[in-house]
Design an enzyme around this catalytic site. Structure first.
Site, PDB file in Angstrom:
ATOM      1  N   ARG A 236      -3.708  68.672 -99.416  1.00 18.89           N
ATOM      2  CA  ARG A 236      -3.199  68.049-100.639  1.00 18.89           C
ATOM      3  C   ARG A 236      -3.814  68.741-101.837  1.00 18.89           C
ATOM      4  NH1 ARG A 236       0.281  65.995 -98.181  1.00 18.89           N
ATOM      5  NH2 ARG A 236       0.993  63.833 -98.208  1.00 18.89           N
ATOM      6  N   GLU A 265       3.009  68.562-108.370  1.00 14.64           N
ATOM      7  CA  GLU A 265       4.128  69.225-107.686  1.00 14.64           C
ATOM      8  C   GLU A 265       5.428  68.756-108.311  1.00 14.64           C
ATOM      9  OE1 GLU A 265       3.661  68.651-103.447  1.00 14.64           O
ATOM     10  OE2 GLU A 265       1.656  69.503-103.493  1.00 14.64           O
ATOM     11  N   HIS A 284       5.100  73.114-100.657  1.00 18.60           N
ATOM     12  CA  HIS A 284       4.827  71.926 -99.837  1.00 18.60           C
ATOM     13  C   HIS A 284       5.803  71.830 -98.658  1.00 18.60           C
ATOM     14  CE1 HIS A 284       2.774  67.735 -99.958  1.00 18.60           C
ATOM     15  NE2 HIS A 284       3.102  68.071 -98.714  1.00 18.60           N
TER      16      HIS A 284
HETATM   17  C1  GLV Z   1       3.062  66.004 -95.712  1.00 19.35           C
HETATM   18  O1  GLV Z   1       2.416  66.515 -96.561  1.00 19.35           O
HETATM   19  C2  GLV Z   1       2.872  64.661 -95.233  1.00 19.35           C
HETATM   20  O2  GLV Z   1       1.956  63.972 -95.694  1.00 19.35           O
HETATM   21  O3  GLV Z   1       3.659  64.253 -94.390  1.00 19.35           O
END
Ligand code: GLV
Length: 329
Positions: A236, A265, A284
């Site tokens: 993250r 993001e 991501h």
């Molecule tokens: C992806 O980043 C998730 O948390 O599923």
């Protein structure tokens, strides 16, 4: 059948059959992420929400929805949700652990290899027509960093960290790890964080974003990293100080970075990370394979189905909401 469940994005119709049989599914009419500032009227009477990690379920949103009984997120991470605000009202929160472990570990390793071997730069070089007969090959052309035989430091040894360790073993890497509660994993040497940072050629982040991990890799910790190391983050944003990372890359203290997640993001157009040639950027996409996304949706819908039919969610991020509840029928 009476509960209404709000779904923030269209999902594969064939996966929705079981849930649609026991509740009314109401699909969001727009594309904008759900948040307390963007709270459409059609969500106000809903007992459940099925959401994505881009939706922001904060305390104000929870307070504005008195009927809310559950939230099911199609993500393993729940840092976009105020879990305490849900738990205070005994609202169950579902998430999707397990099914995205391999896809995310694959992406971490892809970024590691791409950053080590300068694949982003090399790809741009070829596409820009800069690869010519007079510079086609030389002994020092596009030299990168060796992966094989290098030391990898894993910050966080949950399921994804362990899956990255297995991949690293295949590449002949020595693996160090740090976890808040030390975890013994075969073939991996658990060390204090400072030792990991000082001795790793590659550092890969695999902790959840929590109050404890926010800013974990701040300027001081980045400065403790081995000179010429590579930083990978598929966990993250906010865990790594992006400005400090950019400065360390500019000064040459760090060699490269491979990033899939960011403080905000989408990545802001003003981010210094965008202009650094040795940063490999992904938007991501750690869990973005067809089978993984299908498994995540299935798991999120199983959680919602359990909630709608008054059963405990199989993958609940705040299981304390069930304490004292009668056992499921
Ligand atoms: C992806 O980043 C998730 O948390 O599923």
């Amino acid at each position: 059948m009476s509960a209404t469940v709000y779904v923030t994005r269209p999902l594969p119709q064939e996966l929705l059959t079981a849930l649609a049989a026991v509740c009314e599914l109401r699909l969001a009419s727009g594309e904008a992420p759900l948040s307390s500032r963007n709270l459409p009227a059609e969500v106000r009477d809903c007992a459940g929400i099925i959401c994505l990690l881009t939706d922001q379920i904060d305390a104000d949103l929870v307070a504005a929805l008195p009927q809310l009984k559950f939230v099911s997120s199609i993500s393993v991470g729940v840092d976009h949700i105020d879990v305490d605000a849900l738990t205070a009202r005994s609202i169950a929160l579902g998430h999707t652990p397990g099914v995205l472990v391999d896809a995310t570990a694959d992406l971490a390793f892809a970024l590691l290899l791409a950053a080590a071997r300068r694949l982003g730069e090399a790809d741009r070089f070829v596409r820009a027509g800069q690869w010519r007969a007079d510079n086609a090959w030389s002994p020092d052309f596009f030299l990168g960093k060796d992966v094989s035989g290098a030391t990898l430091g894993l910050i966080g040894m949950g399921a994804i960290g362990q899956a990255v360790a297995r991949r690293a073993a295949g590449f002949g890497m020595r693996v160090l790890s740090w976890n808040r509660t030390p975890r013994a994993v075969a073939g991996v040497v658990a060390v204090p964080l400072e030792e990991l940072l000082a001795n790793s050629d590659f550092v890969s982040v695999h902790v959840a974003r929590t109050q404890q991990t926010l800013g974990l890799l701040d300027a001081a910790r980045i400065a403790q990293m081995k000179k010429g190391a590579v930083l990978i983050n598929t966990a993250r944003g906010g865990i790594v100080d992006e400005q400090a990372l950019a400065r360390a890359l500019d000064s040459g203290d760090l060699y490269a970075a491979g990033l899939d997640v960011y403080d905000s993001e989408p990545l802001s157009p003003g981010s210094p990370l965008l202009t650094h040639p040795r940063v490999v950027l992904a938007p991501h996409i750690g869990s973005a394979t067809a089978a993984t996304r299908r498994a995540m949706v299935t798991r999120a819908l199983d959680n919602a189905l359990a909630a709608v039919t008054s059963r405990q969610m199989p993958y609940c991020a705040n299981p304390q909401v069930y304490e004292g509840a009668p056992p499921p029928a």
